[in-house]
Write an enzyme that holds these catalytic residues in place. Sequence first.
Site, mmCIF file in Angstrom:
data_model
loop_
_atom_site.group_PDB
_atom_site.id
_atom_site.type_symbol
_atom_site.label_atom_id
_atom_site.label_comp_id
_atom_site.label_asym_id
_atom_site.label_seq_id
_atom_site.Cartn_x
_atom_site.Cartn_y
_atom_site.Cartn_z
ATOM 1 N N SER A 238 9.286 2.811 2.112
ATOM 2 C CA SER A 238 8.493 3.814 2.814
ATOM 3 C C SER A 238 8.676 3.617 4.311
ATOM 4 C CB SER A 238 7.008 3.660 2.422
ATOM 5 O OG SER A 238 6.200 4.636 3.065
ATOM 6 N N CYS A 239 8.264 4.630 5.100
ATOM 7 C CA CYS A 239 8.341 4.514 6.569
ATOM 8 C C CYS A 239 7.440 5.592 7.148
ATOM 9 C CB CYS A 239 9.780 4.642 7.045
ATOM 10 S SG CYS A 239 10.572 6.226 6.655
ATOM 11 N N GLY A 240 7.846 6.211 8.249
ATOM 12 C CA GLY A 240 7.051 7.274 8.839
ATOM 13 C C GLY A 240 7.232 8.608 8.142
#
Length: 283
Positions: A238-240
């Site tokens: 996951s990330c932004g």
Amino acid sequence: MDDPKTLVSTEWLAAHLKDPDLRILDASWFMPGSDRDPKAEFDAAHIPGARFFDIDEISDLRSDLPHMAPPVEKFMSRLRAMGVGDGHQVVVYDSTGIFSAPRVWWLFRLMGQFDVAVLDGGFPKWQAEGRPVEDMPPVIRDRHMTVRRQNQMVKDVTQVSSAAKLGDYVIVDARAADRFSGATPEPRPGLRSGHIPGARNVPFGTLLTAEGTMKSPEEIRAIFDTAGVDMTKPVITSCGSGITAAVLSLALERIGKADHALYDGSWTEWGAFPTLPIATGDA
């Protein structure tokens, strides 16, 4: 360690530049507010024969979330129009180094196309070595592409919420430590700060050298280990907004960890839902 299914060097690409079945994609993308135009930069200079892959346009525009994975039919039609299809070896690069190119590498794999690699060090390394660039558009010939979507490679918010509760996956967040901990606000307005409960933090930049190339498999393993990532479990990255999560996905593939999926909505989705739990501080 050149691998045409994950990562290739500038030396490898230079040696194969005139291969008839090689297709090169510039997948440059910049954070909102960066005041950089990736298409304009591509038009000014790119690796010979490259096509521009527009991450924001080749996406699911029906979604309110940015650059979500496109429908199969849209991916096929856009790539066919770029002259990319079955039997091609694809190399993807970006103008940061290793930043947005892994997202397109992951998209190809999601669509069942595995002869695709990221250019290690990207366009900055290619230019620094004095290798050829051009500003001419490539000659395009249609090529059919067969797509078999690999649904296990992507997760939605319901699946990630379940994984966070059950602990049957390890969730790994690629954002910077201060964003992960909630110490600094998110660059996108309206999002809460923090991370998915139980997630571990491996900022994508820690997997790269000072020159912008990917670290060795041994170093990558040590970084995930130090972050407390349990490699006996499948991983959700996951990330932004689903871009740099793919850097983690690429790194996992480089160390032989094949059971990974990407949370496409990432924090842009999770952080906007007031009913979803968040955690702050270090993992």
